[in-house]
Design a protein around this motif. Structure first.
Motif, PDB file in Angstrom:
ATOM      1  N   LEU A 151       0.831  -1.200   0.000  1.00 32.46           N
ATOM      2  CA  LEU A 151       0.000   0.000   0.000  1.00 32.46           C
ATOM      3  C   LEU A 151       0.871   1.258   0.000  1.00 32.46           C
ATOM      4  N   ALA A 152       1.967   1.240   0.765  1.00 31.26           N
ATOM      5  CA  ALA A 152       2.872   2.392   0.792  1.00 31.26           C
ATOM      6  C   ALA A 152       3.509   2.631  -0.570  1.00 31.26           C
ATOM      7  N   GLU A 153       3.703   1.557  -1.337  1.00 32.57           N
ATOM      8  CA  GLU A 153       4.284   1.681  -2.672  1.00 32.57           C
ATOM      9  C   GLU A 153       3.246   2.064  -3.717  1.00 32.57           C
ATOM     10  N   GLY A 154       1.974   2.138  -3.315  1.00 28.62           N
ATOM     11  CA  GLY A 154       0.910   2.516  -4.233  1.00 28.62           C
ATOM     12  C   GLY A 154       0.385   1.385  -5.088  1.00 28.62           C
ATOM     13  N   HIS A 155       0.595   0.137  -4.655  1.00 28.68           N
ATOM     14  CA  HIS A 155       0.140  -1.018  -5.432  1.00 28.68           C
ATOM     15  C   HIS A 155      -1.236  -1.475  -4.967  1.00 28.68           C
ATOM     16  N   SER A 156      -1.989  -2.025  -5.894  1.00 26.46           N
ATOM     17  CA  SER A 156      -3.300  -2.587  -5.580  1.00 26.46           C
ATOM     18  C   SER A 156      -3.130  -3.928  -4.878  1.00 26.46           C
ATOM     19  N   LEU A 157      -4.147  -4.317  -4.116  1.00 25.13           N
ATOM     20  CA  LEU A 157      -4.153  -5.609  -3.437  1.00 25.13           C
ATOM     21  C   LEU A 157      -4.989  -6.650  -4.173  1.00 25.13           C
ATOM     22  N   ILE A 158      -5.468  -6.296  -5.364  1.00 27.27           N
ATOM     23  CA  ILE A 158      -6.303  -7.207  -6.147  1.00 27.27           C
ATOM     24  C   ILE A 158      -5.408  -8.155  -6.934  1.00 27.27           C
ATOM     25  N   TYR A 159      -5.780  -9.442  -6.966  1.00 28.11           N
ATOM     26  CA  TYR A 159      -5.008 -10.463  -7.689  1.00 28.11           C
ATOM     27  C   TYR A 159      -5.237 -10.335  -9.193  1.00 28.11           C
ATOM     28  N   PRO A 160      -4.214 -10.675  -9.985  1.00 34.82           N
ATOM     29  CA  PRO A 160      -2.829 -10.932  -9.614  1.00 34.82           C
ATOM     30  C   PRO A 160      -2.142  -9.633  -9.200  1.00 34.82           C
ATOM     31  N   LEU A 161      -1.268  -9.720  -8.222  1.00 35.29           N
ATOM     32  CA  LEU A 161      -0.605  -8.536  -7.701  1.00 35.29           C
ATOM     33  C   LEU A 161       0.411  -7.991  -8.693  1.00 35.29           C
ATOM     34  N   TYR A 218      -2.401 -17.924  -6.940  1.00 34.66           N
ATOM     35  CA  TYR A 218      -3.288 -16.969  -7.604  1.00 34.66           C
ATOM     36  C   TYR A 218      -2.796 -15.526  -7.470  1.00 34.66           C
ATOM     37  N   LEU A 219      -2.116 -15.197  -6.376  1.00 36.07           N
ATOM     38  CA  LEU A 219      -1.723 -13.798  -6.183  1.00 36.07           C
ATOM     39  C   LEU A 219      -0.470 -13.417  -6.962  1.00 36.07           C
ATOM     40  N   LEU A 220       0.224 -14.378  -7.548  1.00 35.82           N
ATOM     41  CA  LEU A 220       1.474 -14.086  -8.242  1.00 35.82           C
ATOM     42  C   LEU A 220       1.231 -13.192  -9.456  1.00 35.82           C
ATOM     43  N   PRO A 221       2.135 -12.245  -9.721  1.00 37.53           N
ATOM     44  CA  PRO A 221       1.929 -11.286 -10.812  1.00 37.53           C
ATOM     45  C   PRO A 221       2.004 -11.924 -12.191  1.00 37.53           C
ATOM     46  N   GLU A 222       1.198 -11.416 -13.091  1.00 39.86           N
ATOM     47  CA  GLU A 222       1.149 -11.957 -14.448  1.00 39.86           C
ATOM     48  C   GLU A 222       2.432 -11.685 -15.214  1.00 39.86           C
ATOM     49  N   GLU A 223       3.042 -10.529 -14.952  1.00 42.04           N
ATOM     50  CA  GLU A 223       4.224 -10.152 -15.738  1.00 42.04           C
ATOM     51  C   GLU A 223       5.507 -10.791 -15.245  1.00 42.04           C
ATOM     52  N   GLY A 224       5.474 -11.486 -14.111  1.00 41.28           N
ATOM     53  CA  GLY A 224       6.682 -12.102 -13.580  1.00 41.28           C
ATOM     54  C   GLY A 224       7.609 -11.052 -12.982  1.00 41.28           C
ATOM     55  N   GLY A 225       8.871 -11.395 -12.866  1.00 39.63           N
ATOM     56  CA  GLY A 225       9.852 -10.457 -12.348  1.00 39.63           C
ATOM     57  C   GLY A 225       9.814 -10.267 -10.853  1.00 39.63           C
TER      58      GLY A 225
END
Length: 334
Positions: A151-161, A218-225
């Motif tokens: 949240l401090a980094e401004g990222h959403s909590l909706i999957y995929p993260l 399920y929470l893993l990001p689609e773009e990888g990295g």
């Protein structure tokens, strides 16, 4: 569609558990729950509909509860609690929001405390419940730190993260590893298994791990990295340590309990975006093989047919070709 219809299967299960905690009624309710989730197409808020892999695990949860319940009967208070836990894990594997997932993890843990207090062995249950509480709180705190950083980094909590920082993923991985009870945080979970009757120790060795591991995938990001170094380290350590402890176990049930930690380590191989189908198939086959093996250990079948059943169960757990356990384990690598 966004509405409360997507929560009806779990609401139905909770209602039966609280108002009609009897084995005959509850057995029918669990079967209806599995059937309802197979046909449920509604999506509710931050919960997904029911893709095939979710229904596979929900059917495992319902079937495992039926098996354990008919194997070892429960008092009414414990029935209410176990139905609460089953419904919570059913929602967890559909959760697509990190905050909701955290809340569901806490709900399931709370149910676990009460279940141990009701069903556990009198001389050991309070110690087991306390250790369960302490380690669960630590895992929850680490996950909350990961959420706060995101949240401090401004990222959403909706999957995929989104990818996020290495530190936030380290906290999430560490917290999840403790919740799953990867080695070296296995002691509190082994204490739980040993305190409960074998039927319900087997249930807790299969159902929670499946729900937590699938939700993490399920929470893993689609773009990888994303940096999952700690997650892989914990998984490999659990895999190797679980097998080593199983080899040295003094009883068949202890060997099977240790094996659950090793098999959970295999799920790390599917920890990539899109790996949920192979992970769910693996855990479905392994889960049933494990549960039936526990039952076979306590109530072995005699004669040629019984020996054949025992050999088939062992082959699935060991993933020997050409049994199904071999193919689903191979699927984790692709």
């Amino acid at each position: 569609m966004w509405g409360i219809e997507g929560l009806l299967p779990e609401a139905f299960l909770l209602a039966v558990g609280f108002f009609a905690p009897r084995r005959d009624v509850g057995s029918v309710a669990l079967l209806l729950y599995a059937v309802a989730t197979a046909t449920q197409i509604e999506r509710s808020y931050f919960f997904s509909a029911f893709p095939a892999e979710v229904w596979l695990l929900i059917s495992l949860f319902a079937g495992a509860t039926l098996l354990a319940w008919h194997w070892h009967a429960l008092p009414g208070e414990a029935i209410r609690v176990i139905f609460w836990i089953v419904a919570t894990y059913g929602l967890l594997i559909r959760s697509r929001h990190l905050a909701w997932s955290w809340g569901l993890l806490e709900s399931a843990a709370l149910g676990g405390y009460f279940f141990v207090a009701i069903v556990g062995k009198e001389k050991e249950k309070w110690r087991a419940a306390l250790r369960y509480f302490i380690w669960s709180v630590l895992g929850s705190a680490l996950i909350l730190l990961g959420i706060a950083l995101r949240l401090a980094e401004g990222h959403s909590l909706i999957y995929p993260l989104a990818s996020g920082s290495t530190l936030s993923w380290a906290f999430l991985s560490w917290g999840w590893a403790i919740k799953v009870a990867f080695l070296p945080w296995h002691g509190w979970m082994m204490g739980l298994y040993r305190t409960l009757p074998l039927a319900w120790g087997a249930w807790f060795s299969v159902v929670p791990k499946g729900a937590l591991l699938l939700n993490f995938i399920y929470l893993l990001p689609e773009e990888g990295g994303v940096s999952l170094f700690l997650w892989y380290v914990f998984g490999v350590f659990s895999l190797l340590g679980g097998y080593a402890a199983a080899w040295a176990a003094s009883t068949p049930s202890e060997m099977l309990f240790w094996g659950t930690f090793a098999q959970a380590g295999y799920m790390v191989l599917a920890s990539v975006y899109g790996g949920e189908e192979s992970a769910a198939a693996f855990w479905l086959v392994y889960g049933w093989a494990s549960l039936l093996s526990f039952l076979y250990v306590e109530r072995p079948w005699r004669g040629r047919l019984g020996d054949g059943v025992g050999l088939l169960l062992l082959s699935n757990l060991a993933a020997l070709p050409p049994v199904l356990g071999f193919w689903v384990k191979v699927g984790l690598f692709w």
